[in-house]
Design a protein around this motif. Structure first.
Motif, PDB file in Angstrom:
ATOM      1  N   ALA A   1      14.051  51.245  -5.561  1.00 11.14           N
ATOM      2  CA  ALA A   1      13.022  50.376  -4.617  1.00 11.14           C
ATOM      3  C   ALA A   1      11.448  51.038  -5.434  1.00 11.14           C
ATOM      4  N   GLU A   2      12.219  52.341  -6.126  1.00 10.09           N
ATOM      5  CA  GLU A   2      10.807  53.262  -6.748  1.00 10.09           C
ATOM      6  C   GLU A   2      11.284  53.143  -8.436  1.00 10.09           C
ATOM      7  N   LEU A   3      12.142  51.958  -8.416  1.00  7.37           N
ATOM      8  CA  LEU A   3      12.441  52.364  -9.707  1.00  7.37           C
ATOM      9  C   LEU A   3      11.221  51.281 -10.760  1.00  7.37           C
ATOM     10  N   LYS A   4      10.529  51.427 -12.180  1.00  9.42           N
ATOM     11  CA  LYS A   4       9.436  50.723 -11.901  1.00  9.42           C
ATOM     12  C   LYS A   4       9.492  50.406 -12.949  1.00  9.42           C
ATOM     13  N   SER A   5      10.671  50.581 -14.372  1.00 10.78           N
ATOM     14  CA  SER A   5      11.093  50.248 -15.466  1.00 10.78           C
ATOM     15  C   SER A   5      12.685  50.520 -15.988  1.00 10.78           C
TER      16      SER A   5
ATOM     17  N   ASP B   1       9.764  47.389 -27.228  1.00  9.19           N
ATOM     18  CA  ASP B   1       9.829  48.770 -27.295  1.00  9.19           C
ATOM     19  C   ASP B   1      11.296  48.934 -26.242  1.00  9.19           C
ATOM     20  N   GLY B   2      11.515  47.730 -25.665  1.00  8.95           N
ATOM     21  CA  GLY B   2      12.579  48.576 -25.224  1.00  8.95           C
ATOM     22  C   GLY B   2      12.479  48.140 -23.799  1.00  8.95           C
ATOM     23  N   LEU B   3      11.334  48.548 -23.164  1.00  8.24           N
ATOM     24  CA  LEU B   3      11.522  48.658 -21.902  1.00  8.24           C
ATOM     25  C   LEU B   3      10.727  47.764 -21.240  1.00  8.24           C
TER      26      LEU B   3
END
Length: 155
Positions: free
Chosen positions: A71-75, A111-113
């Motif tokens: 849940a904390e994962l942004k990218s 940029d792979g994000l």
């Protein structure tokens, strides 16, 4: 007859010396332990996210299997090769079976994000065009911390 008994006081000095040495050792050990145990405050908490990468023919499939910190994962940042080149072509990257749209304007300069609108969920599947070299998947969290989840070499 004056009889004077002479007391043997030679043992007093070594006993006091041993007591002082033990006291100094205990104080020194306590001081060192205090500094050693307080130094753990600077260690950052590790996030828990389970990702698994597996090669399939000319692709690599990365599955998000869960974890307490999803849940904390942004990218997620996907990088290939020893030089850390990022994926820049949307045709080389799919999310849950659909070509990824990297930017809000639909361009492929990313940029792979990858940031998933609505957040990441257990079961998300990322398919990348397989290249030879090292695959790195780095998670970027809402608090700004980064953590390497996958660092694997493919032939």
């Amino acid at each position: 007859m004056n009889s004077v008994k002479k007391l043997n006081e030679e043992a007093v000095s070594p006993v006091i010396g041993v007591i002082l040495m033990v006291a100094i050792t205990v104080i020194l050990a306590a001081t060192i332990a205090m500094f050693a145990f307080n130094s753990t405050d600077s260690i950052k908490e590790q996030k828990v996210v389970a990702l698994k990468a597996s090669a399939q023919d000319d692709t690599v499939v990365v599955n998000l299997n869960g974890g307490a910190s999803v849940a904390e994962l942004k990218s997620l940042k996907f990088m290939w090769g020893s030089n850390g080149a990022t994926i820049t072509d949307a045709a080389d990257f799919q999310v849950n079976g659909v070509n990824a749209v990297w930017d809000t304007d639909g361009t492929t300069t990313i940029d792979g994000l990858y940031t998933k609108s609505g957040g990441f969920t257990t079961g998300d599947c990322f398919t990348l065009k397989k290249e030879s070299g090292n695959l790195k998947v780095i998670g970027i969290f809402a608090d700004g911390t980064e953590q390497v989840f996958i660092d694997k070499t493919y032939a």
